[in-house]
Write an enzyme that holds these catalytic residues in place. Structure first.
Site, PDB file in Angstrom:
ATOM      1  N   ASP A  39      44.289   8.879  24.406  1.00 32.08           N
ATOM      2  CA  ASP A  39      44.512  10.046  23.395  1.00 32.08           C
ATOM      3  C   ASP A  39      45.392   9.547  22.149  1.00 32.08           C
ATOM      4  O   ASP A  39      46.346   9.103  22.223  1.00 32.08           O
ATOM      5  CB  ASP A  39      45.135  10.948  23.963  1.00 32.08           C
ATOM      6  CG  ASP A  39      44.796  12.564  23.669  1.00 32.08           C
ATOM      7  OD1 ASP A  39      44.512  13.557  24.562  1.00 32.08           O
ATOM      8  OD2 ASP A  39      44.703  12.623  22.335  1.00 32.08           O
ATOM      9  N   GLU A  54      38.686  15.535  18.653  1.00 28.58           N
ATOM     10  CA  GLU A  54      38.847  16.860  18.847  1.00 28.58           C
ATOM     11  C   GLU A  54      38.692  17.731  17.372  1.00 28.58           C
ATOM     12  O   GLU A  54      39.271  17.389  16.519  1.00 28.58           O
ATOM     13  CB  GLU A  54      40.361  17.061  19.217  1.00 28.58           C
ATOM     14  CG  GLU A  54      40.745  18.579  19.740  1.00 28.58           C
ATOM     15  CD  GLU A  54      42.290  19.067  19.545  1.00 28.58           C
ATOM     16  OE1 GLU A  54      42.928  18.631  18.911  1.00 28.58           O
ATOM     17  OE2 GLU A  54      42.437  20.227  20.112  1.00 28.58           O
ATOM     18  N   ASP A 113      43.007  13.376  18.338  1.00 20.88           N
ATOM     19  CA  ASP A 113      43.773  14.626  18.393  1.00 20.88           C
ATOM     20  C   ASP A 113      43.731  15.081  17.073  1.00 20.88           C
ATOM     21  O   ASP A 113      44.088  14.634  15.800  1.00 20.88           O
ATOM     22  CB  ASP A 113      45.482  14.630  18.867  1.00 20.88           C
ATOM     23  CG  ASP A 113      45.898  15.627  19.123  1.00 20.88           C
ATOM     24  OD1 ASP A 113      45.476  16.686  19.957  1.00 20.88           O
ATOM     25  OD2 ASP A 113      46.881  16.096  18.283  1.00 20.88           O
ATOM     26  N   HIS A 156      43.027  20.867  28.750  1.00 22.74           N
ATOM     27  CA  HIS A 156      44.482  21.012  28.968  1.00 22.74           C
ATOM     28  C   HIS A 156      45.090  22.042  27.788  1.00 22.74           C
ATOM     29  O   HIS A 156      46.138  22.382  27.950  1.00 22.74           O
ATOM     30  CB  HIS A 156      45.495  19.673  28.627  1.00 22.74           C
ATOM     31  CG  HIS A 156      45.186  19.387  27.273  1.00 22.74           C
ATOM     32  ND1 HIS A 156      44.124  18.606  26.705  1.00 22.74           N
ATOM     33  CD2 HIS A 156      46.102  19.026  26.413  1.00 22.74           C
ATOM     34  CE1 HIS A 156      44.290  18.244  25.364  1.00 22.74           C
ATOM     35  NE2 HIS A 156      45.487  18.545  25.132  1.00 22.74           N
ATOM     36  N   ASP A 157      44.168  22.583  27.224  1.00 26.33           N
ATOM     37  CA  ASP A 157      44.799  23.371  26.035  1.00 26.33           C
ATOM     38  C   ASP A 157      43.972  24.987  26.266  1.00 26.33           C
ATOM     39  O   ASP A 157      44.416  25.825  25.533  1.00 26.33           O
ATOM     40  CB  ASP A 157      44.216  23.206  24.596  1.00 26.33           C
ATOM     41  CG  ASP A 157      44.953  22.101  24.024  1.00 26.33           C
ATOM     42  OD1 ASP A 157      44.238  21.308  23.328  1.00 26.33           O
ATOM     43  OD2 ASP A 157      46.199  21.683  24.364  1.00 26.33           O
TER      44      ASP A 157
HETATM   45  O1  TEU Z   1      45.293  20.541  20.169  1.00 28.73           O
HETATM   46  C1  TEU Z   1      45.268  21.199  18.902  1.00 28.73           C
HETATM   47  C2  TEU Z   1      44.356  22.538  18.924  1.00 28.73           C
HETATM   48  O2  TEU Z   1      43.616  22.895  18.253  1.00 28.73           O
HETATM   49  C3  TEU Z   1      44.825  23.313  20.376  1.00 28.73           C
HETATM   50  O3  TEU Z   1      46.079  22.937  20.557  1.00 28.73           O
HETATM   51  C4  TEU Z   1      44.777  24.756  19.894  1.00 28.73           C
HETATM   52  O4  TEU Z   1      44.626  24.820  18.569  1.00 28.73           O
HETATM   53  C5  TEU Z   1      46.141  25.603  20.440  1.00 28.73           C
HETATM   54  O5  TEU Z   1      45.898  25.192  21.649  1.00 28.73           O
HETATM   55  C6  TEU Z   1      46.211  26.897  19.703  1.00 28.73           C
HETATM   56  O6  TEU Z   1      45.564  27.638  20.220  1.00 28.73           O
HETATM   57  C7  TEU Z   1      45.647  19.280  20.088  1.00 28.73           C
HETATM   58  C8  TEU Z   1      46.173  19.002  21.399  1.00 28.73           C
HETATM   59  O7  TEU Z   1      44.923  19.203  22.466  1.00 28.73           O
HETATM   60  C9  TEU Z   1      47.347  19.816  21.893  1.00 28.73           C
HETATM   61  O8  TEU Z   1      47.481  19.460  23.370  1.00 28.73           O
HETATM   62  C10 TEU Z   1      48.564  19.476  20.969  1.00 28.73           C
HETATM   63  O9  TEU Z   1      49.314  20.766  21.522  1.00 28.73           O
HETATM   64  C11 TEU Z   1      48.061  19.832  19.718  1.00 28.73           C
HETATM   65  O10 TEU Z   1      46.987  19.302  19.349  1.00 28.73           O
HETATM   66  C12 TEU Z   1      49.266  18.966  18.721  1.00 28.73           C
HETATM   67  O11 TEU Z   1      49.149  17.585  19.114  1.00 28.73           O
END
Ligand code: TEU
Ligand code: CA
Length: 549
Positions: free
Chosen positions: A100, A256, A201, A329-330
């Site tokens: 990542d 992403e 990311d 994971h989000d």
């Molecule tokens: O995520 C960015 C992102 O678009 C998602 O986190 C989503 O916007 C967020 O959950 C709001 O709803 C990336 C990573 O996947 C995330 O885990 C990080 O927290 C974020 O970037 C910052 O690095």
């Protein structure tokens, strides 16, 4: 466009959130040696590419997405020697590893930022975005994606710095060639260690409008797409990384893609672009997010999901590539969000697996989906760990939302739903750790765990394994054209994948019985997710895979 054949189009990604996968030293935190102990499990499942969420040094403000040293492994996860053993273990099993890459921002504890904040004339000052305040407040009205202003005031130099995420995640200034060189050095360090690529990311956000104008957009999703992502030089920067480092290696890059729409996707992943190989677009993942974001839920339907998949398949075609996924994971657990984790957990978990593994794109499976792990409902806010949850809770409190009501919103929409520890067996701490885990385990681990699932006749793991093996047998699932049967019941998602073979996928994503009103003549049933004597009637959440004979 002629068909471009690549290893990363034929293989399947499995995403590991290391903190929650397997703990090896009973400190309650998953680690690299824990993953090493589970390599045969992953090989047996049949996945190919392991995507590791960040394992670098970090103060863990955002669980590793705030990196303080890109060249070192966080001691909680282990040592560089452990990493080397993990990589060798994967390669020895014919598997791959992608890391990542989080370079839209660093941690505020990274040496670059510690220098940058020292003085206005520090050589590292313009590694980040510093601006004077305006009318006694921040330089503009941008908000952090995690709530509050996107600017943090630093009294020492009487200026603000930009952070699209938490204030401990200052945005890197990619306009500065030294920052871009710093990123290239990071890429080369890990590629020279033999990794097989990167997940990048929030990569669409690395180029900003340097005038930092106010925005009059107050919709969370539109701000990401129209203000933070797709900035003026994003393609220049990505092409520079590709030309100067990435193209020297036979590796895969997946971006992403918050803010990437079908209108701009080929600018990022077009085979002729020299930028990214594929993207995790988030259009279907942001479904149900109201104007205030994921904790401001609005209804959505399966038709909304299908419209998005149709549009993306048409937009990308053979000219580029995407990854197909339904959780990470989000976002909440896919069986809870898109399936039915109450009355049809097993059936719907399998139906969603068949969908992810037969649509056109590189499938990505999130840890635990292979046994149908579900969302968690902690009663107390204190049981949650996600900084996004806590930051947004503060914002909602200011809007008068009670903590009790906010916790209900977290139940269905919070990121910790997918961050509770992997449920391996029904022993204490679900076989994840011998110590108290960093976050509570889903109480349903007694019933939902790898050992229990594998022992079942209708094992979800067993179904994933069959599907993954089937994909390996037929490259049609990588390269076949995707065509949908139209004019069917709104509860059905029916499509074919065709090259010199043809496969027919029939999905009843509902609690209803649905009759099959299309021709099955000439198709042989190869796989189904449940027993059903009726050939032309589908049971609730029934999924079938046919092969044209
Ligand atoms: O995520 C960015 C992102 O678009 C998602 O986190 C989503 O916007 C967020 O959950 C709001 O709803 C990336 C990573 O996947 C995330 O885990 C990080 O927290 C974020 O970037 C910052 O690095
Ligand atoms: Ca540990």
């Amino acid at each position: 466009m002629t068909l471009v054949k690549k290893w990363w189009k034929e293989q399947v990604i499995y995403q590991i959130y290391p903190r929650s996968f397997q703990d090896s030293n009973d400190d309650g935190i998953g680690d690299l040696r824990g993953i090493i102990s589970r390599l045969d499990y992953l090989k047996d499942l049949g996945v190919d590419i392991i995507w590791l969420c960040p394992i670098y040094d970090s103060p863990n403000d955002d669980n590793g997405y705030d990196i303080s040293n890109y060249y070192d492994i966080h001691p909680e996860f282990g040592t560089m020697a452990d990493f080397d053993e993990l990589l060798a273990g994967l390669h020895a099993r014919g598997m791959k590893l992608i890391m990542d890459l989080v370079v839209n921002h660093s941690s505020d504890e990274h040496e670059w930022f510690e220098e940058s904040r020292k003085s206005k004339d520090n050589p590292y000052r313009d590694y980040y975005f510093w601006r004077p305040g305006k009318n006694g407040g921040p330089p503009n009205n941008w908000n952090s994606i995690f709530g509050g202003s996107a600017w943090e005031y630093d009294a020492h130099t009487d200026e603000y710095y930009l952070h699209l995420f938490t204030k401990k995640q200052p945005d890197l200034n990619w306009e500065n060639p030294k920052v871009r060189q710093g990123v290239k050095d990071i890429l080369r360090f890990w590629l020279d260690k033999g990794i097989n690529g990167f997940r990048m990311d929030v990569i669409p956000c690395i180029s900003k409008d340097l005038d930092f104008p106010d925005t009059d957009i107050d919709d969370f999703n539109r701000v990401i797409a129209e203000v933070y992502a797709n900035g003026p030089k994003v393609h220049t920067y990505l092409n520079e990384l590709y030309e100067s480092v990435i193209q020297e290696y036979d590796v895969m890059t997946v971006g992403e893609g918050p803010g990437i729409s079908t209108a701009v996707c080929l600018d990022y992943v077009g085979h002729d672009r020299g930028e990214l190989d594929m993207i995790f677009h988030l259009e279907h993942m942001f479904l149900g997010h109201g104007p205030l974001g994921k904790f401001d839920p609005i209804p959505f339907s399966w038709e909304d999901i299908k419209v998005i998949f149709r549009r993306w398949d048409k937009a990308v075609g053979d000219s580029g590539w995407i990854s197909v996924f339904l959780d990470n994971h989000d976002f909440p657990r896919m069986v809870s969000r898109f399936g039915n984790d109450k009355d049809f957990r097993t059936e719907s978990a399998k139906l969603l697996a068949m969908m992810v593994l037969t649509l056109r794109g590189t499938p990505c499976i999130y840890q635990g989906s292979e046994i149908g792990m579900t969302n968690v409902h902690f009663d107390k806010l204190e049981d949650y760990r996600d900084v996004e949850t806590y930051n947004v809770h503060k914002e909602f409190q200011e809007r008068g939302v009670s903590t009790e009501d906010f916790v209900k919103l977290v139940h269905d929409n919070g990121r910790d739903n997918v961050r509770t520890p992997m449920q391996w067996d029904d022993s204490l701490h679900a076989g994840f750790s011998g110590g108290d885990p960093w976050i509570r385990i889903n109480p349903n681990y007694k019933q939902i765990n790898v050992v229990a699932d594998k022992a079942k006749q209708d094992s979800i793991f067993g179904f994933y394994k069959k599907l993954l093996a089937y994909r390996k047998q037929y490259k049609t699932f990588a390269y076949g054209v995707w065509d949908e049967f139209k004019g069917l019941s709104e509860n059905l998602f029916v499509y074919t994948r065709t090259d010199d073979e043809q496969f027919l996928v029939v999905l009843n994503h509902s609690e209803e019985h649905e009759s099959i009103e299309f021709e099955l003549e000439g198709y042989h049933l190869e796989l189904r997710n449940l027993e059903n004597k009726m050939e032309t009637v589908l049971l609730p959440w029934e999924a079938r895979l046919y092969r044209k004979v």
